[in-house]
Design a protein around this motif. Sequence first.
Motif, mmCIF file in Angstrom:
data_model
loop_
_atom_site.group_PDB
_atom_site.id
_atom_site.type_symbol
_atom_site.label_atom_id
_atom_site.label_comp_id
_atom_site.label_asym_id
_atom_site.label_seq_id
_atom_site.Cartn_x
_atom_site.Cartn_y
_atom_site.Cartn_z
ATOM 1 N N GLU A 91 42.035 41.498 35.520
ATOM 2 C CA GLU A 91 42.139 42.709 36.189
ATOM 3 C C GLU A 91 42.622 42.384 37.653
ATOM 4 N N HIS A 94 45.926 40.945 38.532
ATOM 5 C CA HIS A 94 46.671 42.021 38.282
ATOM 6 C C HIS A 94 46.371 42.999 40.253
ATOM 7 N N GLN A 96 43.621 44.768 40.891
ATOM 8 C CA GLN A 96 43.610 45.649 40.351
ATOM 9 C C GLN A 96 41.831 46.634 41.170
ATOM 10 N N HIS A 131 54.926 38.979 31.584
ATOM 11 C CA HIS A 131 55.180 40.191 32.376
ATOM 12 C C HIS A 131 56.556 40.529 32.962
ATOM 13 N N GLY A 288 40.582 47.727 29.005
ATOM 14 C CA GLY A 288 41.714 48.800 29.514
ATOM 15 C C GLY A 288 43.138 48.278 28.583
ATOM 16 N N GLN A 292 48.130 49.607 27.321
ATOM 17 C CA GLN A 292 49.348 49.240 27.476
ATOM 18 C C GLN A 292 50.755 49.643 28.575
ATOM 19 N N HIS A 295 49.792 49.964 32.228
ATOM 20 C CA HIS A 295 48.919 48.632 32.481
ATOM 21 C C HIS A 295 50.937 47.797 32.872
ATOM 22 N N PRO A 299 50.926 47.249 37.218
ATOM 23 C CA PRO A 299 50.611 46.049 36.439
ATOM 24 C C PRO A 299 49.270 46.179 37.634
ATOM 25 N N ARG A 303 41.599 50.065 35.970
ATOM 26 C CA ARG A 303 41.663 50.361 34.373
ATOM 27 C C ARG A 303 41.025 51.739 34.490
ATOM 28 N N LEU A 306 44.175 54.690 34.639
ATOM 29 C CA LEU A 306 44.860 55.116 33.293
ATOM 30 C C LEU A 306 45.180 55.661 32.126
#
Length: 362
Positions: A91, A94, A96, A131, A288, A292, A295, A299, A303, A306
């Motif tokens: 995470e 990404h 996040q 990704h 998380g 998908q 996500h 991206p 979490r 989501l």
Amino acid sequence: MSPTSTAERPKARAIQPNPVVQSYSELLKSVKAAGLLERRSGFYIWVFVALVLLMAGTWLGFALIGESWYQLLIAAAVGILCTQLSFLAHEAGHKQIFASRRANDWSARLLATGVAGISYSWWEQKHGAHHNHPNVISKDPDIRNNALVFYEDAAAERKGRLAFLTKKQGWFFFPLLTLLGLSLQFDSLRFVFGKQKVRHRWVETPILVTRLAALPVLAFTFLPIGMAFAFLGVQIMVYGFYMGASFAPNHKGMPVLPKDSRVDFLNRQILTSRNISGGIFMDFLLGGLNRQVEHHLFPDMARPHLYKATKIVREFCAKHSITYTETTLMQSYGIVVRYLNDVGLAAGRGFDCPVASTHGRF
């Protein structure tokens, strides 16, 4: 000759808006309006603190138990906690967790390399390609041919004993996951000691080597040799199994796209991804990854957001007639095993000569 009048001039061709871009912009606007792209740093700090305390308690248990086969329970706990901390590394990778890219980057590097024993630079490169091209042949490293194959053309190239095993590869899937941890660590070492460019090589390499050496040193210092080997084996097997069983349901058994496919970003991300139902418990269990579809579309979405995005994306897909896939965890495992076995049936089939097919073989 008189100049062309305004009425006679050819009209400029109107640029038609791309409906796919428009629809994704519509979805993105809805998600932003709901505040779902805002950071939730507090949530991640609490999760991190809780996991660190659990890890500290686990190692305290290691010290108190001493030379006992109950240490294998400690090893399993270490494997589980390393996986949970790997979810946080994923995470952070990404972006996040923090608003600062640098803070995310170094958090991910320290967690992945220092806790899980996986090169963050290697993972970042590999995961970024995934990704960008999920389930695209020759572009997604997660469906690259190794012990398992994920599309029929690759299976057809396998011969002899390897073909025999490939035909039943679905049944080997879960046992092979126990080796995933070793594979990840081996690939990490090969990457940081390789000739390719590695970001922050001289920081990451000593951290990785220290982490990979620390666990064996602890085990062989405080446990009998046989118990130490068992401890290390259980830890890495649990880690690999948990990691693989968390990531595999996301894309395995979903459509695999040809190398030269021209599927747009929106459809590529949704059609190749699978969500896992189960609510907040599954959010924690799989870090998380069970959301998908969302996500892959967003991206950098934290979490906790989501599950709220799921409703928006599901309604969007229904409106635009896009297939949205969600199953239970057990159903997803069944799909993965059946898919791998179906792909494996092509093993040893090889190339069918059109002349031989028409006129028979000589």
